[in-house]
Design a protein around this motif. Structure first.
Motif, PDB file in Angstrom:
ATOM      1  N   ALA A   1       0.864  -1.186   0.000  1.00  9.00           N
ATOM      2  CA  ALA A   1       0.000   0.000   0.000  1.00  9.00           C
ATOM      3  C   ALA A   1       0.896   1.230   0.000  1.00  9.00           C
ATOM      4  O   ALA A   1       2.037   1.185   0.468  1.00  9.00           O
ATOM      5  N   LYS A   2       0.373   2.313  -0.532  1.00  5.38           N
ATOM      6  CA  LYS A   2       1.148   3.556  -0.587  1.00  5.38           C
ATOM      7  C   LYS A   2       0.931   4.377   0.678  1.00  5.38           C
ATOM      8  O   LYS A   2      -0.198   4.539   1.137  1.00  5.38           O
ATOM      9  N   LEU A   3       2.029   4.888   1.215  1.00  8.91           N
ATOM     10  CA  LEU A   3       1.956   5.774   2.378  1.00  8.91           C
ATOM     11  C   LEU A   3       1.685   7.201   1.895  1.00  8.91           C
ATOM     12  O   LEU A   3       2.394   7.721   1.036  1.00  8.91           O
ATOM     13  N   LEU A   4       0.654   7.825   2.452  1.00  7.09           N
ATOM     14  CA  LEU A   4       0.293   9.190   2.073  1.00  7.09           C
ATOM     15  C   LEU A   4       0.694  10.154   3.186  1.00  7.09           C
ATOM     16  O   LEU A   4       0.377   9.933   4.352  1.00  7.09           O
TER      17      LEU A   4
ATOM     18  N   PRO B   1     -10.657  -9.406   5.658  1.00  4.74           N
ATOM     19  CA  PRO B   1      -9.890  -8.289   5.088  1.00  4.74           C
ATOM     20  C   PRO B   1      -9.170  -7.491   6.177  1.00  4.74           C
ATOM     21  O   PRO B   1      -9.628  -7.415   7.321  1.00  4.74           O
ATOM     22  N   CYS B   2      -8.061  -6.921   5.800  1.00  6.81           N
ATOM     23  CA  CYS B   2      -7.258  -6.083   6.710  1.00  6.81           C
ATOM     24  C   CYS B   2      -8.088  -4.899   7.193  1.00  6.81           C
ATOM     25  O   CYS B   2      -8.697  -4.180   6.403  1.00  6.81           O
ATOM     26  N   THR B   3      -8.126  -4.727   8.508  1.00  5.76           N
ATOM     27  CA  THR B   3      -8.748  -3.531   9.108  1.00  5.76           C
ATOM     28  C   THR B   3      -7.655  -2.837   9.919  1.00  5.76           C
ATOM     29  O   THR B   3      -7.550  -3.020  11.130  1.00  5.76           O
ATOM     30  N   LEU B   4      -6.859  -2.092   9.235  1.00  6.34           N
ATOM     31  CA  LEU B   4      -5.668  -1.491   9.829  1.00  6.34           C
ATOM     32  C   LEU B   4      -6.019  -0.639  11.050  1.00  6.34           C
ATOM     33  O   LEU B   4      -6.911   0.202  11.002  1.00  6.34           O
ATOM     34  N   SER B   5      -5.286  -0.880  12.143  1.00  9.92           N
ATOM     35  CA  SER B   5      -5.465  -0.104  13.374  1.00  9.92           C
ATOM     36  C   SER B   5      -4.073   0.278  13.884  1.00  9.92           C
ATOM     37  O   SER B   5      -3.512  -0.382  14.761  1.00  9.92           O
TER      38      SER B   5
ATOM     39  N   ASP C   1      -3.031   4.179   1.008  1.00  8.09           N
ATOM     40  CA  ASP C   1      -3.873   3.966  -0.165  1.00  8.09           C
ATOM     41  C   ASP C   1      -3.585   2.556  -0.685  1.00  8.09           C
ATOM     42  O   ASP C   1      -2.437   2.254  -1.026  1.00  8.09           O
ATOM     43  N   PRO C   2      -4.601   1.664  -0.675  1.00  9.93           N
ATOM     44  CA  PRO C   2      -6.026   1.919  -0.431  1.00  9.93           C
ATOM     45  C   PRO C   2      -6.354   2.015   1.059  1.00  9.93           C
ATOM     46  O   PRO C   2      -5.641   1.470   1.896  1.00  9.93           O
ATOM     47  N   ALA C   3      -7.466   2.701   1.339  1.00  9.92           N
ATOM     48  CA  ALA C   3      -7.882   2.871   2.727  1.00  9.92           C
ATOM     49  C   ALA C   3      -8.565   1.614   3.261  1.00  9.92           C
ATOM     50  O   ALA C   3      -8.435   1.273   4.436  1.00  9.92           O
ATOM     51  N   ALA C   4      -9.306   0.914   2.402  1.00 10.15           N
ATOM     52  CA  ALA C   4     -10.005  -0.310   2.812  1.00 10.15           C
ATOM     53  C   ALA C   4      -9.172  -1.524   2.406  1.00 10.15           C
ATOM     54  O   ALA C   4      -8.537  -1.533   1.349  1.00 10.15           O
ATOM     55  N   ALA C   5      -9.200  -2.550   3.279  1.00  6.12           N
ATOM     56  CA  ALA C   5      -8.418  -3.766   3.019  1.00  6.12           C
ATOM     57  C   ALA C   5      -7.010  -3.376   2.573  1.00  6.12           C
ATOM     58  O   ALA C   5      -6.500  -3.846   1.551  1.00  6.12           O
TER      59      ALA C   5
END
Length: 576
Positions: free
Chosen positions: A130-133, A179-183, A159-163
């Motif tokens: 995923a890309k770091l914004l 799916p990944c739920t990043l915390s 990015d992406p924000a979901a999964a």
């Protein structure tokens, strides 16, 4: 051996008070002396007892006791001091080892920027990225070709924000991994402390972010371009490498902090005619305007100390408040480059001793205006409402409070910009002239100038500049004036008193506008045409034309006053 001296203990006496009266430094020595010289049954316990006899030493014995006690105390103090010094050295060594370990941890690692790719060690697909914004600021960019923002410990948007990282191995279900739920944790770990943006430490390739579900997010690609890596790898000054690669091993540095006496803005990107600007001691801080994303190159002037320990700080605003520190780059050397992507006011300062609360109690954690330059980042625009005449003294004149321009003479005007315009900006600039009816007349536009020749007599002309701003709004400037023909205001001659019959020569010397403009063929052609219109009168009688005239001697036969006049439109020196 001297005999002990008996002393009857009175009410209120203690070993301490008796020792003090006798001049014995330590009451322990008095008790020891008594017990060694008395019967066992008369031995002294913790303190003196009222009514009992206390054996006290004679003076020479007291002196010996005190000398021995002083020697013992001195040795104890020396031992204590040595132990304390060894303890401090050990603590210092541990601190240095700790710093060295932290420093070496970032060796050969690169700063992370907006768009860096990351991966999670608990993703089902280990190659899922995923890309770091960068969302913690929009202020400081890394000086590479793409002008990307520094990533900091506070940036946790992906990015992406979901999964974000696909499916998570720590969240199994009957149908497979969820799916990944990043915390993410509040901040990244293993950050680089010597570079900070708005108080947040910068990320390097080894920085990690813990997910509270259990995964660890790591940097896969830092996001910088290859050309930047190559550029800095070829830089032979190890200290300067810190701008991109923060922890390239540097030579061992003495803690001889530099004494910075001033800084200079040496150059601006894409501005070859820029003249360096230096900070001034005891004067107002110099202020310059620059465009967004223009690379500014600074250099510090150092009186003494280790040049490589020169540090830089950028404040938000022009006040230099320590709580407004936007970006710090420590011990990178006397040269510093920075681009400002966001509109606003900034102050750049070069300094030597650390601006930290834990260094000499924060003594140097304040701005030094003598070593600062203020930058205001703006889009270019027109300044003021009036166009600027180029060499206007040759063709503009104020008459009775009104501006006049020279008739039948080439005039040139330019727009007044905040900053010298670029080619792209000049393409958005319109320059033209109109007559009194608003009709656009023939003119020549060249870069930031427009030229034409006003030919109508006592006619009004308007010169106009229209500049389209980045926002789409249009700035305008104008110059309105009425034409005025040149007129003679002074002539030269070879004498004022002559003998009868002597010829005289006269020449036009001055006019309402100058008749002398060197090194300008077009202007001089117009001036020659003006001079052809000059007429000469002798006592009100027309006798010639042109710039000069020679009046023959027969015109001056009689002994009297003669009036010689040069004029263009109307003679008024004789008989009026």
């Amino acid at each position: 051996m001297s005999t002990a001296i008996p002393y009857l203990v009175k009410k209120g006496d203690t070993l301490e008070t008796i020792s003090s009266e006798l001049g014995i430094k330590d009451s322990y020595d008095l008790r020891t002396y008594h017990n060694m010289n008395s019967e066992v049954k008369d031995g002294l316990g913790a303190d003196a007892v009222e009514g009992k006899t206390l054996l006290t030493p004679p003076q020479e014995r007291i002196d010996a006791m005190n000398a021995k006690r002083a020697d013992s105390e001195e040795k104890d103090k020396a031992a204590s001091d040595k132990q304390e010094e060894e303890k401090k050295e050990e603590e210092k060594k541990k601190e240095e080892e700790k710093k060295e370990a932290a420093k070496s941890e970032h060796d050969d690692k690169y700063f992370v920027v907006h768009g860096a790719t990351c991966a999670c060690n608990q993703a089902e697909n280990p190659k899922q990225t995923a890309k770091l914004l960068v969302t913690s600021h929009q202020k400081v960019v890394l000086n590479d070709e793409d002008k990307k923002f520094f990533a900091t410990e506070a940036d946790k948007t992906f990015d992406p924000a979901a999964a974000t990282f696909g499916k998570c191995k720590l969240q199994p279900s009957s149908s497979g991994y969820l799916p990944c739920t990043l915390s993410p944790a509040p901040k990244w770990s293993k950050v680089y402390e010597k570079t900070q943006i708005l108080g947040n430490k910068a990320l390097t390739e080894i920085s990690t972010l813990q997910c509270t579900i259990g995964g660890k997010i790591e940097i896969v690609k830092h996001g910088q371009t290859n050309s930047v890596m190559k550029e800095h790898a070829e830089n032979t000054n190890p200290a300067a490498l810190a701008l991109i690669n923060p922890a390239v091993k540097k030579p061992a540095l003495e803690t001889a902090y530099p004494s910075v006496s001033g800084i200079t803005l040496k150059s601006l990107e894409n501005y070859p005619d820029f003249k360096p600007v230096s900070s001034s001691e005891g004067k107002k801080v110099e202020q310059l305007f620059v465009r967004p994303n223009t690379e500014c190159s600074f250099e510090a002037k150092v009186k003494k100390g280790n040049l490589a320990l020169t540090s830089w700080v950028i404040y938000e605003g022009h006040t230099g408040d320590k709580d407004k520190k936007l970006f710090t780059s420590e011990q990178v050397g006397t040269n510093f480059k920075n681009s400002f992507p966001a509109l606003g006011k900034y102050r750049v300062e070069g300094y030597g001793k650390p601006k930290k609360e834990d260094f000499e109690k924060g003594k140097y954690d304040k701005n030094d205006p003598d070593c600062s330059i203020d930058i205001e980042v703006v889009y270019n625009k027109l300044v003021g409402n009036e166009l600027k005449p180029i060499d206007g003294e040759n063709f503009t004149k104020s008459v009775n409070g009104k501006i006049r321009i020279r008739q039948n003479f080439p005039v040139t005007f330019s727009a007044k910009f905040l900053m010298p315009p670029t080619n792209d900006e000049l393409e958005r600039l319109k320059l033209y002239a109109t007559d009194a009816s608003g009709n656009i007349i023939k003119s020549l536009k060249l870069d930031n100038s427009v030229s034409f020749t006003p030919i109508n007599t006592k006619a009004q002309y308007k010169i106009i500049a229209e500049y389209k701003l980045d926002s789409g709004e249009v700035n305008t400037q104008s110059f309105i004036a009425e034409t005025m023909a040149n007129s003679v205001s002074g002539i030269s001659h070879n004498a004022e008193v002559i003998r009868p019959g002597t010829p005289m020569s006269f020449s036009v010397k001055e006019g309402a506008f100058s008749y002398y403009i060197p090194n300008d063929e077009i202007a001089n052609e117009a001036i020659n045409n003006e001079l052809k219109e000059v007429k000469w009168n002798l006592n009100g009688r027309l006798i010639g034309a042109g710039k000069t005239i020679v009046i023959p001697g027969h015109e001056f036969i009689r002994k009297e006053k003669y009036v010689v006049e040069a004029y263009v439109m109307k003679a008024n020196a004789y008989g009026t």
